[in-house]
Design an enzyme around this catalytic site. Sequence first.
Site, PDB file in Angstrom:
ATOM      1  N   HIS A 268       0.823  -1.205   0.000  1.00 16.06           N
ATOM      2  CA  HIS A 268       0.000   0.000   0.000  1.00 16.06           C
ATOM      3  C   HIS A 268       0.858   1.255   0.000  1.00 16.06           C
ATOM      4  CE1 HIS A 268       0.950  -0.831   4.199  1.00 16.06           C
ATOM      5  NE2 HIS A 268       0.763   0.443   4.449  1.00 16.06           N
TER       6      HIS A 268
ATOM      7  N   HIS B 249       8.696   7.267   3.612  1.00 16.98           N
ATOM      8  CA  HIS B 249       7.529   6.749   2.891  1.00 16.98           C
ATOM      9  C   HIS B 249       7.183   7.662   1.718  1.00 16.98           C
ATOM     10  CE1 HIS B 249       6.176   5.027   7.055  1.00 16.98           C
ATOM     11  NE2 HIS B 249       7.219   4.404   6.565  1.00 16.98           N
TER      12      HIS B 249
ATOM     13  N   THR C  54      -1.151   8.160   9.574  1.00 15.57           N
ATOM     14  CA  THR C  54      -2.244   8.217   8.600  1.00 15.57           C
ATOM     15  C   THR C  54      -2.730   6.841   8.167  1.00 15.57           C
ATOM     16  OG1 THR C  54      -0.724   8.387   6.734  1.00 15.57           O
ATOM     17  CG2 THR C  54      -1.434  10.447   7.763  1.00 15.57           C
ATOM     18  N   THR C  55      -2.256   5.805   8.841  1.00 17.27           N
ATOM     19  CA  THR C  55      -2.790   4.457   8.658  1.00 17.27           C
ATOM     20  C   THR C  55      -2.966   3.845  10.049  1.00 17.27           C
ATOM     21  OG1 THR C  55      -0.535   3.628   8.371  1.00 17.27           O
ATOM     22  CG2 THR C  55      -1.829   3.991   6.377  1.00 17.27           C
TER      23      THR C  55
END
Length: 433
Positions: free
Chosen positions: A128, A154, A263-264
């Site tokens: 992801h 990331h 954010t995940t």
Amino acid sequence: MGRFTGKPAALKDSISPPVNLSPCPAPRTVTQDAGGLGAMKPCAMKTLVALLSLFLLELQVPLRAGRANTGSQKESDWARQFPQCGGKKQSPINIRSNKVKFNPNLKPLVLNGYETHQGPFIVTNMNHKLHILLPQTMRVNISNGQEYAAWQMHFYWGNYSSEISGSEHTVDGKRHVGEVQVIHYNTNYNNFQEAQNTPDGLLMLAALFEVKEYSENTYYSDFINHLKYIKYPGQSTILNSIDVRDMLPPDVRHYYTYQGSLTTPPCTENVLWFLLKDPIIISRAQIVKLENSLLDSQNQTLHNAYRMTQPLNGRTVETNFIPLGDPSKALSPPPHLRVLSPVCSAMKTLVALLSLFLLELQVPLQAGRANTGSQKENDWAKEFPQCGGKKQSPINIRSNKVKFNPKLKHLVLNGYETHKGPFIVTNMNRKCA
């Protein structure tokens, strides 16, 4: 950190073959003696170190609680399994530049150890998102003196070819083509695992991508070229060196900052965010290649893996710079030029033709230029020895390496204002002058 587009590969899958170790050559036979392994080539040693790192990663860095179980769960359902995903301090957010608060006490971030490091650096397709493991010698110091150590880098993107941008944060409602995030942990704690669940444990340094058609960012070229080796989820490749400082915007002094979350899942609300004001410039070709290099676990091209912006819920976004005012209040352009009379135009044409005639007589092409023809640049020094000298131009100017000289004054430009023509524009065979 982005949306799950399919069931994430378990971390053990990330060390399953094939693990591409480009650009090392094919493995060579390693001789054995009574003492065990014989002489090992440096590249083979790097391969061993990389594989060991991946093994240690499986032991020490499990997926955050519940990540492997989210499957194709929709973002709107995260809070059922991870309550903090429904909290009041979630990230990312939309930053409204006319609502931010200027804080004169906020100092520029101090980045230590961000320059070139020798690898190996492990780059992994996480299904992801894309991430790079970073050396913890990279440190950030903030205004209050607190230090944070780097952990991972990331990347998130959308689908530029379909005119869909993919940054997680937006500014004044505008979503950029992509976003890079460097996650750090508070050095008051022994390691990332200890810091990740503490109230002041994490810091995220982020920057947005902006596309300029032909502005290739050479600091990203090697990284992007390696993505072909990690097409499938769980695959990893090796970068021999990395300069994270050069992968960020040239100017990192100015930023937006606020208190937010991962954010995940598990969306822990212990992240101090710093979003740099200036974007990272890359070319259209680079973003298209970045967006179309990886597949997810559903064998679909990995696109649009960002989380939607979350409500601010009364939080304050601070800056250490004063945002520009409304662009609509900018000065209007100067009045249009007067239209010349037909007689004046004819006179100017005559003068221009006469000037061209005189140019042919008095201004020959620079010595040797007319003879270069299709001569390659790397052959210039054969005919012009100084072309192989030690003080040649142009150069790459690294803004974070230049030296400030307080004795240097502003240039004074005299006679640079509007002049009446004619001005002769000439095709000089290899340039326009």
